[in-house]
Design a protein around this motif. Sequence first.
Motif, PDB file in Angstrom:
ATOM      1  N   ILE A 197       0.870  -1.017  -0.109  1.00 23.89           N
ATOM      2  CA  ILE A 197       0.009  -0.012  -0.136  1.00 23.89           C
ATOM      3  C   ILE A 197       0.859   1.343  -0.039  1.00 23.89           C
ATOM      4  CG2 ILE A 197      -1.901   1.323   1.157  1.00 23.89           C
ATOM      5  CD1 ILE A 197      -2.795  -1.560   0.228  1.00 23.89           C
ATOM      6  N   PRO A 198       0.738   1.845  -1.019  1.00 23.32           N
ATOM      7  CA  PRO A 198       1.577   3.330  -1.174  1.00 23.32           C
ATOM      8  C   PRO A 198       0.940   4.342  -0.090  1.00 23.32           C
ATOM      9  CG  PRO A 198       0.546   2.908  -3.199  1.00 23.32           C
ATOM     10  CD  PRO A 198      -0.166   1.915  -2.192  1.00 23.32           C
ATOM     11  N   ARG A 199       1.893   5.255   0.036  1.00 23.18           N
ATOM     12  CA  ARG A 199       1.500   6.265   0.960  1.00 23.18           C
ATOM     13  C   ARG A 199       1.152   7.789   0.000  1.00 23.18           C
ATOM     14  NH1 ARG A 199       5.362   9.261   4.572  1.00 23.18           N
ATOM     15  NH2 ARG A 199       4.385  10.504   5.601  1.00 23.18           N
ATOM     16  N   THR A 200      -0.025   8.368   0.184  1.00 17.21           N
ATOM     17  CA  THR A 200      -0.122   9.555  -0.892  1.00 17.21           C
ATOM     18  C   THR A 200       0.025  10.770  -0.194  1.00 17.21           C
ATOM     19  OG1 THR A 200      -2.463   9.138  -0.341  1.00 17.21           O
ATOM     20  CG2 THR A 200      -1.591   8.024  -2.235  1.00 17.21           C
ATOM     21  N   ILE A 201       0.528  11.779  -1.055  1.00 19.74           N
ATOM     22  CA  ILE A 201       0.631  13.288  -0.668  1.00 19.74           C
ATOM     23  C   ILE A 201       0.224  13.930  -1.694  1.00 19.74           C
ATOM     24  CG2 ILE A 201       2.278  14.995   0.224  1.00 19.74           C
ATOM     25  CD1 ILE A 201       3.948  12.734   1.249  1.00 19.74           C
ATOM     26  N   PRO A 202      -0.787  15.042  -1.420  1.00 11.21           N
ATOM     27  CA  PRO A 202      -1.097  15.982  -2.477  1.00 11.21           C
ATOM     28  C   PRO A 202       0.110  16.924  -2.926  1.00 11.21           C
ATOM     29  CG  PRO A 202      -2.252  16.582  -0.512  1.00 11.21           C
ATOM     30  CD  PRO A 202      -1.485  15.150  -0.237  1.00 11.21           C
ATOM     31  N   SER A 203       0.112  17.166  -4.355  1.00 15.09           N
ATOM     32  CA  SER A 203       1.294  17.953  -4.628  1.00 15.09           C
ATOM     33  C   SER A 203       1.259  19.226  -4.275  1.00 15.09           C
ATOM     34  CB  SER A 203       1.289  17.770  -6.127  1.00 15.09           C
ATOM     35  OG  SER A 203       0.074  18.294  -6.793  1.00 15.09           O
ATOM     36  N   SER A 204      -0.047  19.838  -3.783  1.00 17.95           N
ATOM     37  CA  SER A 204      -0.060  21.322  -3.370  1.00 17.95           C
ATOM     38  C   SER A 204       0.648  21.448  -2.059  1.00 17.95           C
ATOM     39  CB  SER A 204      -1.404  21.635  -3.340  1.00 17.95           C
ATOM     40  OG  SER A 204      -2.111  20.833  -2.477  1.00 17.95           O
ATOM     41  N   GLU A 205       0.554  20.238  -1.169  1.00 22.45           N
ATOM     42  CA  GLU A 205       1.101  20.155   0.139  1.00 22.45           C
ATOM     43  C   GLU A 205       2.606  20.093  -0.099  1.00 22.45           C
ATOM     44  OE1 GLU A 205       0.105  16.867   2.614  1.00 22.45           O
ATOM     45  OE2 GLU A 205       0.897  17.966   4.373  1.00 22.45           O
ATOM     46  N   TRP A 206       2.903  19.075  -1.232  1.00 23.09           N
ATOM     47  CA  TRP A 206       4.388  18.941  -1.394  1.00 23.09           C
ATOM     48  C   TRP A 206       5.230  19.996  -1.852  1.00 23.09           C
ATOM     49  CZ3 TRP A 206       7.518  15.781   1.076  1.00 23.09           C
ATOM     50  CH2 TRP A 206       8.779  15.905   0.624  1.00 23.09           C
ATOM     51  N   GLN A 207       4.636  20.675  -2.488  1.00 22.77           N
ATOM     52  CA  GLN A 207       5.194  22.311  -3.096  1.00 22.77           C
ATOM     53  C   GLN A 207       5.490  22.868  -1.723  1.00 22.77           C
ATOM     54  OE1 GLN A 207       5.885  23.379  -5.762  1.00 22.77           O
ATOM     55  NE2 GLN A 207       4.947  21.743  -7.171  1.00 22.77           N
TER      56      GLN A 207
END
Lengths: 323, 486
Positions: free
Chosen positions: B83-93
């Motif tokens: 199971i991968p872990r997901t992060i939204p790109s806006s938060e990652w920016q």
Amino acid sequence: MLARSGENIFWLGRYLERLDDTARLVNATSHLLIDSHKDTEFGWPVLLDVMGLDSSHILMEYGLDPKDASQLAHIEQAVMQHLISNVESPISIRTACSQLKFNARTIRQLLPRDMWEELNKLDSFVQQQCQALNGRQQRYQLMTEISRRCQMVLGSVDSVMLRGDAFDLFTVGRHLERADMVTRIMDVMVLQTLQPSLLKRPRFRWISILNALGGVESYHYYLANNATGAEADAIDYLLSYADFPRSVSYCLNRVAASAKGLPDSAATLQHVQQLQALINQQPLTDLSTAQLHELIDQIQAGIIHLHQVLVGVSLSEQQALTA
Amino acid sequence: MSLENFTGGRYPLTPHCFDELVTNAGTVRPPAGAIARFIDKHGAPELFKRQQQLNQTISDMGVCFTLYSEGANIDRAWPLDVIPRTIPSSEWQRTSAGLKQRLTALNLFIDDLYNQQKILKDGIVPADLVLHSKNFLAPCQGVSPRYGVWANICGTDLVRDEHGTFLVLEDNLRVPSGVSYMLENRTVMKRVFPELFADSTIVPVDDYPAQLWQMLASLSPRGDGTPPCIVVLTPGIYNSAYFEHSFLAQQMGVELAENHDFFVEDDLVWLKTLRGKRQVDVIYRRVDDIFIDPLAFRADSVLGIPGLINVWRKGKVAIANAPGSGVADDKVIYAFVPKIIEYYLSEQPLIQNVETYLCQDPLEQSYVLANLDKLVVKPANESGGYGIMIGPRATPLEREQMAAAIKANPRNFIAQPTLNLSTAPTLCDTGLEPRHLDLRPFILQGAELYCSTGGLSRVALTRGSLVVNSSQGGGSKDTWIINDEG
């Protein structure tokens, strides 16, 4: 490429070929037995002798008496263990595979991803499947599968590896090993016929060896177009017919061709030439079995010498740099 | 638990912990939509089947790590959860901006320490803390590497608090490892879940080796236009991170060498190659400072390349990370990083630290000693999770021993509250269960700044455990930055 890595890539080639050829050596015996009369006695310890070991000594370690005919089945089993599954045995397929992986790990940065993956798959297959040995039929299939997986590694090398020093050294190692192993496989046949107890038996047929080396059809082609005699010509074919990729002559040509581009190759090329001359000096068809065994010994000694020259070059190079 | 209804609220959330994929209300977070749809459609049997395929792929690809002193059987298969872990790109920016800010400030700090020492004179960071640190290397004084950058490769450990806010747990500025697993995890996942990659917009991670090469090339002192000779320096095949060393060398197309493959001559560093000696421009060293050059750092050590530091000081070879970078990789200095950012950049830190107590401060020490059962105590200069005491899980004896160690050498310890690390669904024997995890992104600084897309997610495989280190039984997850900006 690092000076130090030269030896690892050379050994990578040698061990890959050794794995394939040991599997072929085992299968050559299967072919022999299939093609022989049902009462034929096969001298199993010979398989250890051709690999440069003292078979009586080894069999004693397995608790067996090599001269005891009643123990034949156990002797076969022990010889196979020593050639295939025993991790303590220096000549076993599992040992060769561990060495192959070790060398690959040391120079991984030189290997393409595809080749690295095929090597990993080969190693897990060999280490898992070569533990318990079953009957001849399964052994035959297992050996065939190992050869096939070695070809997969070679296929990846052929299609994606950069042509450069690393590839040349790998090719040199592979063909030097092949020349060496082909003479050992031939020696199985020669020594079988030399065994006094077997003199009265029907002579084994060379075709079995050709079968294990994948050379039956091309041998027929050779017979139809080049030669006149019968059985003895298989010897000529395996030693000196340079168009067949598993002949000693072909292997030496490849060693020379690949070594030519490498630094300080003069001594290597000179040794290859001497070996070629040895093979071509006399009509091989005239040799007695004992003379043939003697010639094979000479070729093997020449190959060992050639190995020392090759490895010595990269070592002396390093020493010169640090001095 | 049943997986048939993953989105139906039957996943057992851990109280007071942020879950990466599931909200407190039990609904799936938007970036994890494709994963939830896959689980709902195929159920548990398929997940177990894929986990098997994944393990086989890892074995075929030879992805492994090495444990210390295991004798002949030195390689262990790399543990990766399906199971991968997901992060939204806006938060990652926003997060990667904070990471770049932090590394920029840390490099200004190191360069200052080895030159003017303004920050010490201004009393922002106590001088004795730095000058008496074993990581402050005298031979590095007066040197200023290219761009004034010392730590060219940084692995920053991030955790989320119970509100889901990223905090920095530590900065790894010496020889951070793990990036090869970030890259290989993705390769494995693409092979095992091709349909998931078609069903969502997952930002690729695979430009890291090219970015690393470019960064290293930008350090080359040779200005004659010839391609730089970059070499990865490894302690050798028995090192725990050897897999990564050989992987990165292979991916960048550069040599992987050990100490004895180099020599110093005429104020230059040379590599012994099959075709003679070759001048080395940049060394990406994966060896600790003190083992780089026996002439510079340790009279009793024979390891290293004799004379290397001298060549480096003259600017004839670049070393990444530069020797001495470790002075800022110290859990006591860590506590000062927010002030360091303000001092050099006149900016507020974009990512906060975890609250930290310094045992060398008498007041904070007495708080720590009184609350050992609630705090995590860490030695200032260890890595790999070694020497850490997790108060609530420690025995009374362990706490007593720690108290004595703190009193004997207060400079060497810090303490932090026990964190409610975030969790993510992880495939266990019985199905999906929450497991705690952290995140290690990799930040590069040379001529330019770069931050990896996500990073390596490390997960504690035992229920409730907070220890994620692979040397101590931790596993990993692929980290998906999901494009949510259209």
